[in-house]
Design a protein around this motif. Structure first.
Motif, PDB file in Angstrom:
ATOM      1  N   LEU A   1       0.838  -1.206   0.000  1.00 59.89           N
ATOM      2  CA  LEU A   1       0.000   0.000   0.000  1.00 59.89           C
ATOM      3  C   LEU A   1       0.872   1.256   0.000  1.00 59.89           C
ATOM      4  CD1 LEU A   1      -2.780  -1.125   2.491  1.00 59.89           C
ATOM      5  CD2 LEU A   1      -3.150  -0.400   0.117  1.00 59.89           C
ATOM      6  N   VAL A   2       1.896   1.250   0.832  1.00 62.99           N
ATOM      7  CA  VAL A   2       2.821   2.390   0.883  1.00 62.99           C
ATOM      8  C   VAL A   2       3.557   2.518  -0.444  1.00 62.99           C
ATOM      9  CG1 VAL A   2       4.878   3.322   2.020  1.00 62.99           C
ATOM     10  CG2 VAL A   2       3.070   2.261   3.388  1.00 62.99           C
ATOM     11  N   ASP A   3       3.986   1.391  -0.979  1.00 60.59           N
ATOM     12  CA  ASP A   3       4.675   1.385  -2.269  1.00 60.59           C
ATOM     13  C   ASP A   3       3.812   2.014  -3.355  1.00 60.59           C
ATOM     14  OD1 ASP A   3       7.255   0.646  -2.792  1.00 60.59           O
ATOM     15  OD2 ASP A   3       6.828  -1.471  -3.077  1.00 60.59           O
ATOM     16  N   ASN A   4       2.564   1.610  -3.422  1.00 60.15           N
ATOM     17  CA  ASN A   4       1.640   2.151  -4.418  1.00 60.15           C
ATOM     18  C   ASN A   4       1.496   3.659  -4.269  1.00 60.15           C
ATOM     19  OD1 ASN A   4      -0.202   0.304  -6.280  1.00 60.15           O
ATOM     20  ND2 ASN A   4       0.534  -0.905  -4.557  1.00 60.15           N
ATOM     21  N   ALA A   5       1.358   4.113  -3.056  1.00 58.63           N
ATOM     22  CA  ALA A   5       1.198   5.548  -2.814  1.00 58.63           C
ATOM     23  C   ALA A   5       2.435   6.325  -3.265  1.00 58.63           C
ATOM     24  CB  ALA A   5       0.918   5.803  -1.339  1.00 58.63           C
ATOM     25  N   GLY A   6       3.609   5.759  -3.038  1.00 64.19           N
ATOM     26  CA  GLY A   6       4.846   6.426  -3.451  1.00 64.19           C
ATOM     27  C   GLY A   6       4.960   6.558  -4.959  1.00 64.19           C
ATOM     28  N   TRP A   7       4.640   5.492  -5.684  1.00 58.46           N
ATOM     29  CA  TRP A   7       4.690   5.551  -7.150  1.00 58.46           C
ATOM     30  C   TRP A   7       3.600   6.473  -7.686  1.00 58.46           C
ATOM     31  CZ3 TRP A   7       8.895   4.398  -9.537  1.00 58.46           C
ATOM     32  CH2 TRP A   7       9.754   3.432  -9.018  1.00 58.46           C
ATOM     33  N   ASP A   8       2.449   6.477  -7.035  1.00 54.12           N
ATOM     34  CA  ASP A   8       1.370   7.373  -7.448  1.00 54.12           C
ATOM     35  C   ASP A   8       1.807   8.829  -7.325  1.00 54.12           C
ATOM     36  OD1 ASP A   8      -1.451   7.908  -8.208  1.00 54.12           O
ATOM     37  OD2 ASP A   8      -1.552   8.728  -6.175  1.00 54.12           O
ATOM     38  N   LEU A   9       2.457   9.178  -6.236  1.00 54.24           N
ATOM     39  CA  LEU A   9       2.944  10.544  -6.041  1.00 54.24           C
ATOM     40  C   LEU A   9       3.916  10.939  -7.156  1.00 54.24           C
ATOM     41  CD1 LEU A   9       3.345  13.175  -4.467  1.00 54.24           C
ATOM     42  CD2 LEU A   9       5.084  11.970  -3.109  1.00 54.24           C
ATOM     43  N   LEU A  10       4.854  10.047  -7.462  1.00 49.04           N
ATOM     44  CA  LEU A  10       5.812  10.343  -8.524  1.00 49.04           C
ATOM     45  C   LEU A  10       5.106  10.520  -9.869  1.00 49.04           C
ATOM     46  CD1 LEU A  10       8.721   7.964  -7.494  1.00 49.04           C
ATOM     47  CD2 LEU A  10       8.751  10.477  -7.450  1.00 49.04           C
ATOM     48  N   ALA A  11       4.103   9.684 -10.142  1.00 45.97           N
ATOM     49  CA  ALA A  11       3.359   9.791 -11.403  1.00 45.97           C
ATOM     50  C   ALA A  11       2.607  11.124 -11.477  1.00 45.97           C
ATOM     51  CB  ALA A  11       2.394   8.625 -11.552  1.00 45.97           C
ATOM     52  N   VAL A  12       1.996  11.540 -10.385  1.00 41.78           N
ATOM     53  CA  VAL A  12       1.277  12.821 -10.354  1.00 41.78           C
ATOM     54  C   VAL A  12       2.245  13.967 -10.629  1.00 41.78           C
ATOM     55  CG1 VAL A  12       0.082  14.445  -8.814  1.00 41.78           C
ATOM     56  CG2 VAL A  12      -0.616  12.045  -8.895  1.00 41.78           C
ATOM     57  N   LEU A  13       3.416  13.920 -10.001  1.00 38.64           N
ATOM     58  CA  LEU A  13       4.402  14.981 -10.203  1.00 38.64           C
ATOM     59  C   LEU A  13       4.888  15.015 -11.654  1.00 38.64           C
ATOM     60  CD1 LEU A  13       6.474  14.628  -6.917  1.00 38.64           C
ATOM     61  CD2 LEU A  13       4.911  16.487  -7.528  1.00 38.64           C
ATOM     62  N   ALA A  14       5.141  13.852 -12.233  1.00 44.10           N
ATOM     63  CA  ALA A  14       5.591  13.788 -13.623  1.00 44.10           C
ATOM     64  C   ALA A  14       4.515  14.332 -14.557  1.00 44.10           C
ATOM     65  CB  ALA A  14       5.955  12.352 -13.995  1.00 44.10           C
ATOM     66  N   GLU A  15       3.271  14.018 -14.261  1.00 42.48           N
ATOM     67  CA  GLU A  15       2.170  14.526 -15.084  1.00 42.48           C
ATOM     68  C   GLU A  15       2.080  16.047 -14.976  1.00 42.48           C
ATOM     69  OE1 GLU A  15      -2.293  13.136 -16.244  1.00 42.48           O
ATOM     70  OE2 GLU A  15      -1.695  12.894 -14.146  1.00 42.48           O
ATOM     71  N   GLU A  16       2.195  16.565 -13.766  1.00 43.18           N
ATOM     72  CA  GLU A  16       2.146  18.021 -13.555  1.00 43.18           C
ATOM     73  C   GLU A  16       3.301  18.729 -14.261  1.00 43.18           C
ATOM     74  OE1 GLU A  16      -0.104  20.079 -11.958  1.00 43.18           O
ATOM     75  OE2 GLU A  16      -1.384  18.306 -11.901  1.00 43.18           O
ATOM     76  N   ALA A  17       4.464  18.059 -14.325  1.00 39.57           N
ATOM     77  CA  ALA A  17       5.631  18.645 -14.979  1.00 39.57           C
ATOM     78  C   ALA A  17       5.609  18.416 -16.486  1.00 39.57           C
ATOM     79  CB  ALA A  17       6.908  18.052 -14.384  1.00 39.57           C
ATOM     80  N   ASP A  18       4.596  17.701 -16.961  1.00 38.40           N
ATOM     81  CA  ASP A  18       4.477  17.377 -18.386  1.00 38.40           C
ATOM     82  C   ASP A  18       5.697  16.585 -18.878  1.00 38.40           C
ATOM     83  OD1 ASP A  18       2.954  17.348 -20.711  1.00 38.40           O
ATOM     84  OD2 ASP A  18       3.971  19.128 -21.513  1.00 38.40           O
ATOM     85  N   ASP A  19       6.167  15.672 -18.031  1.00 37.25           N
ATOM     86  CA  ASP A  19       7.319  14.827 -18.349  1.00 37.25           C
ATOM     87  C   ASP A  19       6.801  13.432 -18.700  1.00 37.25           C
ATOM     88  OD1 ASP A  19       9.655  13.291 -18.410  1.00 37.25           O
ATOM     89  OD2 ASP A  19      10.608  14.489 -16.829  1.00 37.25           O
ATOM     90  N   ASP A  20       6.494  13.249 -19.982  1.00 43.55           N
ATOM     91  CA  ASP A  20       5.886  11.990 -20.426  1.00 43.55           C
ATOM     92  C   ASP A  20       6.785  10.782 -20.224  1.00 43.55           C
ATOM     93  OD1 ASP A  20       3.587  13.357 -21.163  1.00 43.55           O
ATOM     94  OD2 ASP A  20       4.211  13.569 -23.260  1.00 43.55           O
ATOM     95  N   ASP A  21       8.087  10.949 -20.416  1.00 46.98           N
ATOM     96  CA  ASP A  21       9.006   9.817 -20.231  1.00 46.98           C
ATOM     97  C   ASP A  21       9.008   9.353 -18.773  1.00 46.98           C
ATOM     98  OD1 ASP A  21       9.670   9.829 -22.915  1.00 46.98           O
ATOM     99  OD2 ASP A  21      11.462  11.071 -22.613  1.00 46.98           O
ATOM    100  N   ALA A  22       9.114  10.295 -17.857  1.00 44.53           N
ATOM    101  CA  ALA A  22       9.087   9.943 -16.433  1.00 44.53           C
ATOM    102  C   ALA A  22       7.729   9.360 -16.061  1.00 44.53           C
ATOM    103  CB  ALA A  22       9.397  11.167 -15.576  1.00 44.53           C
ATOM    104  N   LEU A  23       6.669   9.958 -16.574  1.00 41.74           N
ATOM    105  CA  LEU A  23       5.329   9.465 -16.281  1.00 41.74           C
ATOM    106  C   LEU A  23       5.175   8.013 -16.729  1.00 41.74           C
ATOM    107  CD1 LEU A  23       2.449   9.929 -15.258  1.00 41.74           C
ATOM    108  CD2 LEU A  23       1.883  10.825 -17.544  1.00 41.74           C
ATOM    109  N   ASP A  24       5.618   7.708 -17.931  1.00 44.16           N
ATOM    110  CA  ASP A  24       5.520   6.329 -18.425  1.00 44.16           C
ATOM    111  C   ASP A  24       6.305   5.367 -17.531  1.00 44.16           C
ATOM    112  OD1 ASP A  24       3.934   7.201 -20.509  1.00 44.16           O
ATOM    113  OD2 ASP A  24       5.553   7.125 -22.010  1.00 44.16           O
ATOM    114  N   ALA A  25       7.503   5.769 -17.140  1.00 44.64           N
ATOM    115  CA  ALA A  25       8.336   4.911 -16.291  1.00 44.64           C
ATOM    116  C   ALA A  25       7.685   4.698 -14.924  1.00 44.64           C
ATOM    117  CB  ALA A  25       9.725   5.521 -16.132  1.00 44.64           C
TER     118      ALA A  25
END
Length: 179
Positions: free
Chosen positions: A117-141
């Protein structure tokens, strides 16, 4: 990851360290659970070994990938920033359950589910940040690794549901073998 790191690379490195710390802990937790599963006399538990080993290996791949990203951003993988120390402290409770002798396997699965559960939340946070930064490569990863973590979590949820059904409602325990 370049767009994501443009504004505050030190903070991003800190977040990646936090994630890496938790992934490293997850590998250790899976190793312990796998060793106990392999020693089990229950065929159903042994039937879960391949899936659980694959999840452990994904956790190790996540750790290695995060180390590569930290280095690529100019970070030091041997450093222990504040968020990393906090993640390690948070994980200690789960580690105490899993590393303790004599704990029943279903309690270990429950503790592992809490870690996921903690792991999922951590990756979700990173994905949200990548999306906000418009960083598609990071978002995909990030989304790729988050999807893997969601598979782990769902499998452990099914496992815990089946243990609960057996214990509360009675009947034979039917553990999942395939995700």
């Amino acid at each position: 990851m370049k767009k994501l790191a443009e504004r505050n690379p030190e903070k991003l490195i800190d977040l990646l360290h936090e994630r890496r710390t938790f992934e490293r802990t997850s590998v250790k937790l899976y190793d312990r659970v796998l060793s106990l599963m392999a020693a089990s006399e229950e065929p159903q538990v042994r039937g879960m070994l391949d899936t659980m080993q694959a999840y452990r290996d994904e956790e190790a791949e996540h750790q290695e990938w995060l180390e590569e990203q930290i280095l690529a951003l100019g970070g030091d993988v041997n450093a222990e920033p504040e968020r990393s120390r906090l993640a390690a402290a948070e994980a200690r409770g789960i580690e105490q359950v899993i590393l303790r002798d004599g704990v029943e396997l279903h309690h270990l699965f429950h503790a592992l589910m809490a870690a996921e559960l903690v792991d999922n939340a951590g990756w979700d946070l990173l994905a949200v940040l990548a999306e906000e930064a418009d960083d598609d490569d990071a978002l995909d990863a990030f989304l790729l690794r988050q999807a893997e973590e969601e598979d782990h979590l769902e499998y452990l949820r099914q496992t815990m549901a089946r243990y609960a059904e057996s214990q509360v409602l009675g009947g034979a325990l039917q553990l999942p073998t395939e995700p």
